[in-house]
Design a protein around this motif. Sequence first.
Motif, PDB file in Angstrom:
ATOM      1  N   SER A  43    -138.997   3.839  64.753  1.00 50.26           N
ATOM      2  CA  SER A  43    -137.687   4.029  65.360  1.00 50.26           C
ATOM      3  C   SER A  43    -136.700   2.919  65.016  1.00 50.26           C
ATOM      4  N   GLN A  44    -136.886   2.256  63.913  1.00 44.16           N
ATOM      5  CA  GLN A  44    -136.008   1.155  63.536  1.00 44.16           C
ATOM      6  C   GLN A  44    -134.927   1.545  62.549  1.00 44.16           C
ATOM      7  N   CYS A  45    -135.196   2.513  61.664  1.00 36.77           N
ATOM      8  CA  CYS A  45    -134.303   2.702  60.521  1.00 36.77           C
ATOM      9  C   CYS A  45    -133.252   3.788  60.684  1.00 36.77           C
ATOM     10  N   GLY A  46    -133.486   4.803  61.489  1.00 33.98           N
ATOM     11  CA  GLY A  46    -132.512   5.861  61.690  1.00 33.98           C
ATOM     12  C   GLY A  46    -132.486   6.932  60.614  1.00 33.98           C
ATOM     13  N   MET A  49    -132.709  10.706  61.848  1.00 31.45           N
ATOM     14  CA  MET A  49    -131.763  11.148  62.877  1.00 31.45           C
ATOM     15  C   MET A  49    -131.468  12.642  62.760  1.00 31.45           C
ATOM     16  N   LYS A  58    -133.506  10.055  67.209  1.00 32.71           N
ATOM     17  CA  LYS A  58    -134.413   9.684  66.123  1.00 32.71           C
ATOM     18  C   LYS A  58    -135.645  10.565  66.284  1.00 32.71           C
ATOM     19  N   CYS A 103    -131.178   6.622  53.247  1.00 34.58           N
ATOM     20  CA  CYS A 103    -130.644   6.526  54.604  1.00 34.58           C
ATOM     21  C   CYS A 103    -129.530   7.534  54.872  1.00 34.58           C
ATOM     22  N   GLY A 106    -129.582  10.297  57.731  1.00 34.65           N
ATOM     23  CA  GLY A 106    -129.474   9.699  59.058  1.00 34.65           C
ATOM     24  C   GLY A 106    -128.095   9.136  59.324  1.00 34.65           C
ATOM     25  N   SER A 110    -125.643  10.408  62.224  1.00 33.33           N
ATOM     26  CA  SER A 110    -125.088   9.449  63.182  1.00 33.33           C
ATOM     27  C   SER A 110    -123.573   9.499  63.179  1.00 33.33           C
ATOM     28  N   LEU A 130    -123.545   2.299  64.354  1.00 29.83           N
ATOM     29  CA  LEU A 130    -124.540   2.395  63.284  1.00 29.83           C
ATOM     30  C   LEU A 130    -125.634   1.341  63.363  1.00 29.83           C
ATOM     31  N   GLY A 132    -128.305   1.278  64.823  1.00 28.52           N
ATOM     32  CA  GLY A 132    -129.638   1.871  64.793  1.00 28.52           C
ATOM     33  C   GLY A 132    -130.007   2.489  63.458  1.00 28.52           C
ATOM     34  N   ASN A 133    -129.172   2.295  62.443  1.00 30.28           N
ATOM     35  CA  ASN A 133    -129.431   2.836  61.109  1.00 30.28           C
ATOM     36  C   ASN A 133    -129.481   1.691  60.107  1.00 30.28           C
TER      37      ASN A 133
END
Length: 161
Positions: A43-46, A49, A58, A103, A106, A110, A130, A132-133
């Motif tokens: 749950s760190q990169c996003g 999403m 996420k 990325c 996501g 977002s 952003l 969380g991405n």
Amino acid sequence: MTKISMNVNGKAVSGEVEGRTLLSTFLRDELKLTGTHIGCDTSQCGACMVHVDGKAVKSCTMLAGEAEGAEVSTIEGQANADGTLNPIQQAFQQYHGLQCGYCTPGMVMSAAALLKENPKPSEAEIRTYLEGNICRCTGYQNIVFAILAASGQDVPDIAAQ
């Protein structure tokens, strides 16, 4: 195994899942919607999403069974009905808001959630949203420019270079 049903990108879908199956796994492995990326499993990169009942989530943090009966939107459902890119996707392309692209799904999801909540966010509000991405390629500036452009706001001249 548990049978689940939901609407994904406007289509009714169903499947059987183990109780521990993540929504991201169900989308990718069962529905073959591989635009939802798995980047970290923590749950760190996003990158995973999606929108569940209109809220950004996420999908690696949600069990597939929790989406029973829900409306789920993935990156594959973001294009216009005729298949052309939506304004956010167009802005990401125009302002080079992607490099390797991992990325990007996501980030686009977002951005869509942000613009739904706040149609004219400031640059600072975009950056905060952003958090969380994670993007390891772009340095975020062009992503911010893309979101500003998608919101109909002026983008600094530096973005055109």
